[in-house]
Design a protein around this motif. Structure first.
Motif, PDB file in Angstrom:
ATOM      1  N   LYS A   3       1.362  -1.349   0.099  1.00 13.76           N
ATOM      2  CA  LYS A   3       0.115  -0.031   0.286  1.00 13.76           C
ATOM      3  C   LYS A   3       0.908   1.158  -0.376  1.00 13.76           C
ATOM      4  O   LYS A   3       1.971   1.267   0.804  1.00 13.76           O
ATOM      5  CB  LYS A   3      -0.707   0.368   0.830  1.00 13.76           C
ATOM      6  CG  LYS A   3      -1.593   1.410   1.541  1.00 13.76           C
ATOM      7  CD  LYS A   3      -2.783   0.951   2.582  1.00 13.76           C
ATOM      8  CE  LYS A   3      -3.933   1.693   2.971  1.00 13.76           C
ATOM      9  NZ  LYS A   3      -4.872   1.297   4.416  1.00 13.76           N
ATOM     10  N   TYR A   5       2.799   4.359   1.095  1.00 18.62           N
ATOM     11  CA  TYR A   5       2.488   5.012   2.831  1.00 18.62           C
ATOM     12  C   TYR A   5       1.575   6.029   2.355  1.00 18.62           C
ATOM     13  O   TYR A   5       1.177   6.449   3.445  1.00 18.62           O
ATOM     14  CB  TYR A   5       3.923   5.502   2.189  1.00 18.62           C
ATOM     15  CG  TYR A   5       5.047   4.909   3.286  1.00 18.62           C
ATOM     16  CD1 TYR A   5       4.499   2.981   3.125  1.00 18.62           C
ATOM     17  CD2 TYR A   5       6.118   4.900   3.696  1.00 18.62           C
ATOM     18  CE1 TYR A   5       5.730   2.451   3.275  1.00 18.62           C
ATOM     19  CE2 TYR A   5       7.218   3.766   4.239  1.00 18.62           C
ATOM     20  CZ  TYR A   5       6.687   2.610   3.879  1.00 18.62           C
ATOM     21  OH  TYR A   5       7.965   1.053   4.382  1.00 18.62           O
ATOM     22  N   LYS A   6       1.680   6.854   0.978  1.00 23.96           N
ATOM     23  CA  LYS A   6       0.691   8.321   2.086  1.00 23.96           C
ATOM     24  C   LYS A   6      -1.151   7.558   1.441  1.00 23.96           C
ATOM     25  O   LYS A   6      -1.518   8.738   2.348  1.00 23.96           O
ATOM     26  CB  LYS A   6       0.744   9.324   0.356  1.00 23.96           C
ATOM     27  CG  LYS A   6       2.335   9.855   0.249  1.00 23.96           C
ATOM     28  CD  LYS A   6       2.613  10.652  -0.987  1.00 23.96           C
ATOM     29  CE  LYS A   6       3.649  11.417  -1.005  1.00 23.96           C
ATOM     30  NZ  LYS A   6       4.388  11.667  -1.927  1.00 23.96           N
ATOM     31  N   GLU A   7      -1.260   6.897   1.181  1.00 26.39           N
ATOM     32  CA  GLU A   7      -2.887   6.542   1.605  1.00 26.39           C
ATOM     33  C   GLU A   7      -2.520   5.200   2.461  1.00 26.39           C
ATOM     34  O   GLU A   7      -4.340   5.908   3.167  1.00 26.39           O
ATOM     35  CB  GLU A   7      -2.677   4.720   0.448  1.00 26.39           C
ATOM     36  CG  GLU A   7      -3.231   6.057  -0.459  1.00 26.39           C
ATOM     37  CD  GLU A   7      -3.374   5.330  -1.681  1.00 26.39           C
ATOM     38  OE1 GLU A   7      -3.340   3.670  -1.361  1.00 26.39           O
ATOM     39  OE2 GLU A   7      -2.585   5.774  -3.537  1.00 26.39           O
ATOM     40  N   MET A   8      -1.900   5.721   3.514  1.00 29.16           N
ATOM     41  CA  MET A   8      -2.196   5.242   5.124  1.00 29.16           C
ATOM     42  C   MET A   8      -2.707   6.533   5.939  1.00 29.16           C
ATOM     43  O   MET A   8      -2.120   7.283   5.931  1.00 29.16           O
ATOM     44  CB  MET A   8      -0.294   4.681   4.954  1.00 29.16           C
ATOM     45  CG  MET A   8      -0.489   3.626   4.975  1.00 29.16           C
ATOM     46  SD  MET A   8       1.183   2.651   5.491  1.00 29.16           S
ATOM     47  CE  MET A   8       1.784   1.190   5.063  1.00 29.16           C
ATOM     48  N   ASN A   9      -3.568   5.317   7.503  1.00 30.64           N
ATOM     49  CA  ASN A   9      -3.856   6.996   7.774  1.00 30.64           C
ATOM     50  C   ASN A   9      -2.767   6.761   9.115  1.00 30.64           C
ATOM     51  O   ASN A   9      -1.997   6.001   9.061  1.00 30.64           O
ATOM     52  CB  ASN A   9      -4.803   6.665   9.001  1.00 30.64           C
ATOM     53  CG  ASN A   9      -5.027   4.839   8.746  1.00 30.64           C
ATOM     54  OD1 ASN A   9      -4.155   4.456   9.759  1.00 30.64           O
ATOM     55  ND2 ASN A   9      -6.099   4.857   9.301  1.00 30.64           N
ATOM     56  N   ARG A  10      -2.748   7.866  10.374  1.00 33.64           N
ATOM     57  CA  ARG A  10      -1.887   8.336  10.856  1.00 33.64           C
ATOM     58  C   ARG A  10      -1.733   6.365  11.851  1.00 33.64           C
ATOM     59  O   ARG A  10      -0.406   6.333  12.297  1.00 33.64           O
ATOM     60  CB  ARG A  10      -2.141   8.427  12.087  1.00 33.64           C
ATOM     61  CG  ARG A  10      -1.254   9.303  13.139  1.00 33.64           C
ATOM     62  CD  ARG A  10      -1.585  11.454  13.928  1.00 33.64           C
ATOM     63  NE  ARG A  10      -1.065  11.788  14.910  1.00 33.64           N
ATOM     64  CZ  ARG A  10       0.073  11.127  14.702  1.00 33.64           C
ATOM     65  NH1 ARG A  10       0.888  11.999  13.692  1.00 33.64           N
ATOM     66  NH2 ARG A  10       1.532  11.596  15.242  1.00 33.64           N
ATOM     67  N   GLU A  11      -2.652   5.640  12.293  1.00 34.58           N
ATOM     68  CA  GLU A  11      -2.535   4.709  12.858  1.00 34.58           C
ATOM     69  C   GLU A  11      -1.700   3.545  12.338  1.00 34.58           C
ATOM     70  O   GLU A  11      -0.586   2.747  12.458  1.00 34.58           O
ATOM     71  CB  GLU A  11      -3.998   4.072  13.100  1.00 34.58           C
ATOM     72  CG  GLU A  11      -3.934   3.320  14.024  1.00 34.58           C
ATOM     73  CD  GLU A  11      -5.476   3.457  14.946  1.00 34.58           C
ATOM     74  OE1 GLU A  11      -6.006   2.252  14.427  1.00 34.58           O
ATOM     75  OE2 GLU A  11      -6.221   4.769  14.749  1.00 34.58           O
ATOM     76  N   GLU A  12      -2.099   3.339  11.123  1.00 40.81           N
ATOM     77  CA  GLU A  12      -1.212   2.327  10.049  1.00 40.81           C
ATOM     78  C   GLU A  12       0.922   3.103   9.794  1.00 40.81           C
ATOM     79  O   GLU A  12       0.959   2.001   9.775  1.00 40.81           O
ATOM     80  CB  GLU A  12      -1.872   2.192   8.483  1.00 40.81           C
ATOM     81  CG  GLU A  12      -3.299   1.459   8.706  1.00 40.81           C
ATOM     82  CD  GLU A  12      -3.520   2.082   6.753  1.00 40.81           C
ATOM     83  OE1 GLU A  12      -4.100   0.848   6.657  1.00 40.81           O
ATOM     84  OE2 GLU A  12      -3.662   2.833   6.526  1.00 40.81           O
ATOM     85  N   LEU A  13       0.175   4.423  10.283  1.00 42.27           N
ATOM     86  CA  LEU A  13       1.761   4.497  10.068  1.00 42.27           C
ATOM     87  C   LEU A  13       2.951   4.616  11.128  1.00 42.27           C
ATOM     88  O   LEU A  13       3.842   4.211  11.279  1.00 42.27           O
ATOM     89  CB  LEU A  13       1.886   6.205   9.557  1.00 42.27           C
ATOM     90  CG  LEU A  13       1.424   6.284   7.850  1.00 42.27           C
ATOM     91  CD1 LEU A  13       1.567   7.956   7.800  1.00 42.27           C
ATOM     92  CD2 LEU A  13       2.463   5.764   7.532  1.00 42.27           C
ATOM     93  N   LEU A 426       4.540  11.262   8.898  1.00 45.07           N
ATOM     94  CA  LEU A 426       4.061  11.302  10.659  1.00 45.07           C
ATOM     95  C   LEU A 426       4.392  12.740  10.583  1.00 45.07           C
ATOM     96  O   LEU A 426       3.782  13.338  10.768  1.00 45.07           O
ATOM     97  CB  LEU A 426       4.588  10.189  11.069  1.00 45.07           C
ATOM     98  CG  LEU A 426       4.252   9.096  11.566  1.00 45.07           C
ATOM     99  CD1 LEU A 426       4.824   8.107  12.496  1.00 45.07           C
ATOM    100  CD2 LEU A 426       2.065   8.843  12.037  1.00 45.07           C
ATOM    101  N   ASN A 429       1.298  14.690   8.745  1.00 44.44           N
ATOM    102  CA  ASN A 429       0.102  15.013   9.380  1.00 44.44           C
ATOM    103  C   ASN A 429      -0.141  15.560  10.827  1.00 44.44           C
ATOM    104  O   ASN A 429      -1.047  16.691  10.507  1.00 44.44           O
ATOM    105  CB  ASN A 429      -0.066  13.419   9.816  1.00 44.44           C
ATOM    106  CG  ASN A 429      -0.056  12.339   8.614  1.00 44.44           C
ATOM    107  OD1 ASN A 429      -0.146  13.154   7.648  1.00 44.44           O
ATOM    108  ND2 ASN A 429      -0.388  10.917   8.585  1.00 44.44           N
TER     109      ASN A 429
END
Lengths: 431, 431
Positions: A3, A5-13, A426, A429
């Motif tokens: 996936k 990285y830019k499509e990941m949400n904060r939690e995933e990151l 992060l 974000n």
């Protein structure tokens, strides 16, 4: 499928960060000590050339084909058969070649230094001018930029495209600004991107209309014969003849060496230019030296015989180097492909792979690698003044380590790329 | 017993002239083609060193004592064991030495060129100054003078004495004129006179009080180990330590090479200076090169081993050269001694004999020699701008021809000296 990285949400990151940090600590524990920083031959390559040491013994006759004794003074501009050999490497006639000592970098330095003190073919010495500028295709070779920086020459970044430098910009600067006296080029398998200039690019170079009559193209053909594959080879147009056709016969200084053919520092270097340029250069040369090391010149021509000998030899180099390039590229593909955190080229020759990280990440990645024992070329080094405006370019030099070391180093590199990219995202974000 | 020419009357001179002209025509008829012009090794000398070609073969390990691979980049300032070897030649510690490429002339050129563009240890670059001057002991080495001339540096003649340069003059210029930035010296077996500086001269050099803080003594120790005899050898005081004692540690750049030890152009060159100087030089060096030819450096140290190896080797050179020097000196003694038409020195080392003809005769003698096929160093070459104010100095280089050629050439030379001197005296008589 990975996936981006830019499509990941904060939690995933955050979860990814934790995982990567664990891996990084583990890698650090290995106590690696690896160097991917410079374009150096590996020991296997150097060993492969050792029979050059058998070329001469105490009974050898060290004379040129013309009967000149290479052990004594004379033949300041090189022995004829080596002019031919280096000329063939560059694709120019022997009469357009001067053979120098062991380093093309020194030849380039001297070319600039001499222009500073004595001008170019009768022009005003640059030290008498208020301002001298050079165009610098970026990313490029750090040692080129150091030379011009050392002489206080202002450097102007020119972005590279897949076909070579942005020629619209080059044409504009060269034709409009008389202070622009040169441009640094690595036209074939460029350092660091491995890009070879397209025919159109070379022709546009040859057809430049410089405002300064002492403008020269500094054409560092460092990787002229440095192919990685038999069946995929870049060739570029020969610049001297193109310049002549375009009515600009004196506009180019071309450089080459055998530093990555025979031995680094133990090889020979050459320069190609028009007769008018060479005549002027030789005037200064007679003040500087009685001649270069003709014994080593003769050793090289006796060993390689001719350009076919060099080509055959470079195939053996390729066999050693190619797997390392491919290993790096495979790891990059597998580990970073599709993540949107980096881009890179797939060169078919030369000595480098250029990695484009997310903006603002290059320094941090290089620092992270160093923390775990892997030395990369300093981030920014591929730009004038060491300043990469986007802080994104990293030069990878795969040739020196062994294949095993290369694999370990690349694993660590991709880990650092991932970790720094996650942190960057992060940070964004948060902001 | 020969009668001095000046004591001859017109009739005697005319009769002598006729006799000499007859001999000259005869000599011309021989169609000689001889060269006494440059300080070159003879083939016999070069052959004597050929076993250096056996030092390496394809199985050799080309590593320094410290384990550095000499086939790759690195060790910019030279391999440690060669620093020691060249240091021992100059009598200075290895830590004060940088090893360069194949030519000390290039090192000197670079030292001047770098001062022009970047100054000396932080001083104003000379290209920014209105006037820069060098002191030039005369007669001296033409290629030194060419370097300073090439950079537009004004050269001031300093007469040589039997003890070295006229130190009263040197002290005056150096202490009074801030534009005086250097002096060219060949302190041992000077070129062309074979004079070695006395201890007092060296001490006065070391105790100079320069007006310019970037004044340097350019100490070209070209003939440091080039003795002709075992039992008659000049030694000079070591200048670096003398300068340090005198509180002038940074005042000297010393140069040496193996061009007349191993092969001319195929050897190695070095520079010695204080740590402060070397640190500054190395800053510029990193821009200019990644390193010199360490393979050839290692070859030299493996061949010569140490300074004792060099000394033993130089004895063999002396055995080849000495008879030629002696042959020239004998002919000069026998043919010109007592005639009052020339003076010369009897050096015990180095590469030259300096002949002082009657005022206004040197050019004519050299031209006459050339007419009959013997090439001498151009008259005037031993002076800045090629201008010998008295037109009297001629440099004889006895090393290159064979002993037989040397005898023929010297016979012709003395004949030309006599003929030109007679003509000069006849002209004077007329006037």
């Amino acid at each position: 499928m990975a996936k981006p990285y830019k499509e990941m949400n904060r939690e995933e990151l955050l979860s990814l960060k934790k995982e990567l940090e664990g891996k990084f600590e583990e890698a650090k524990g290995k106590g690696l000590k690896l160097d991917m920083s410079r374009g150096k031959q590996s020991t296997a390559q150097l060993d492969m050339t050792m029979s050059i040491m058998n070329v001469f013994d105490s009974d050898s006759v060290l004379k040129t084909e013309d009967g000149i004794d290479c052990r004594n003074y004379g033949l300041m501009d090189g022995i004829p058969e080596v002019k031919k050999l280096l000329g063939d490497m560059m694709g120019v006639p022997a009469q357009n070649v001067i053979v120098y000592g062991n380093s093309s970098l020194s030849v380039m330095y001297d070319a600039v230094s001499h222009s500073v003190t004595h001008g170019v073919m009768g022009s005003t010495p640059w030290c008498k001018l208020d301002k001298v500028k050079f165009l610098c295709p970026v990313p490029g070779y750090d040692r080129h930029f150091k030379i011009t920086e050392y002489f206080g020459i202002e450097m102007i970044n020119i972005p590279m495209t897949a076909d070579g430098p942005d020629m619209d910009l080059v044409e504009k600067y060269v034709s409009e600004d008389e202070a622009v006296k040169g441009i640094w080029c690595v036209p074939k398998y460029s350092n660091p991107q491995g890009i070879s200039y397209s025919d159109e690019t070379v022709r546009r170079f040859a057809n430049l209309k410089p405002a300064a009559k002492d403008f020269r193209i500094y054409w560092d053909n460092a990787y002229a014969v440095h192919h990685l594959y038999d069946d995929k080879q870049d060739e570029i147009l020969e610049i001297l003849s193109e310049c002549e056709k375009a009515g600009n016969p004196d506009m180019v200084f071309e450089f080459c060496s055998t530093s990555k053919v025979s031995f680094a520092g133990g090889g020979i270097a050459g320069m190609a230019a028009s007769k008018a340029n060479l005549d002027y250069i030789k005037e200064g040369m007679t003040v500087r030296t009685i001649g270069y090391d003709k014994v080593n010149q003769l050793r090289h021509v006796r060993y390689f015989k001719d350009i076919n000998g060099i080509r055959a030899h470079m195939k053996k180099h390729a066999e050693i180097i190619r797997p390392k390039f491919e290993a790096v590229l495979q790891v990059l593909d597998k580990e970073i492909g599709g993540l949107g955190i980096g881009e890179w080229n797939k060169p078919v020759g030369g000595y480098f792979i250029s990695f484009e990280a997310m903006e603002g990440c290059a320094k941090a990645i290089v620092a992270k690698c160093k923390e775990a024992g892997v030395v990369m070329t300093g981030a920014g080094a591929t730009f004038p003044y060491g300043k990469d405006p986007k802080d994104s370019n990293i030069r990878i030099a795969p040739t020196f380590p062994t294949p095993e070391e290369m694999a370990e180093a690349t694993d660590l590199f991709v880990l650092c790329v991932k970790l720094v990219s996650v942190n960057k995202l992060l940070d964004k974000n948060v902001g």
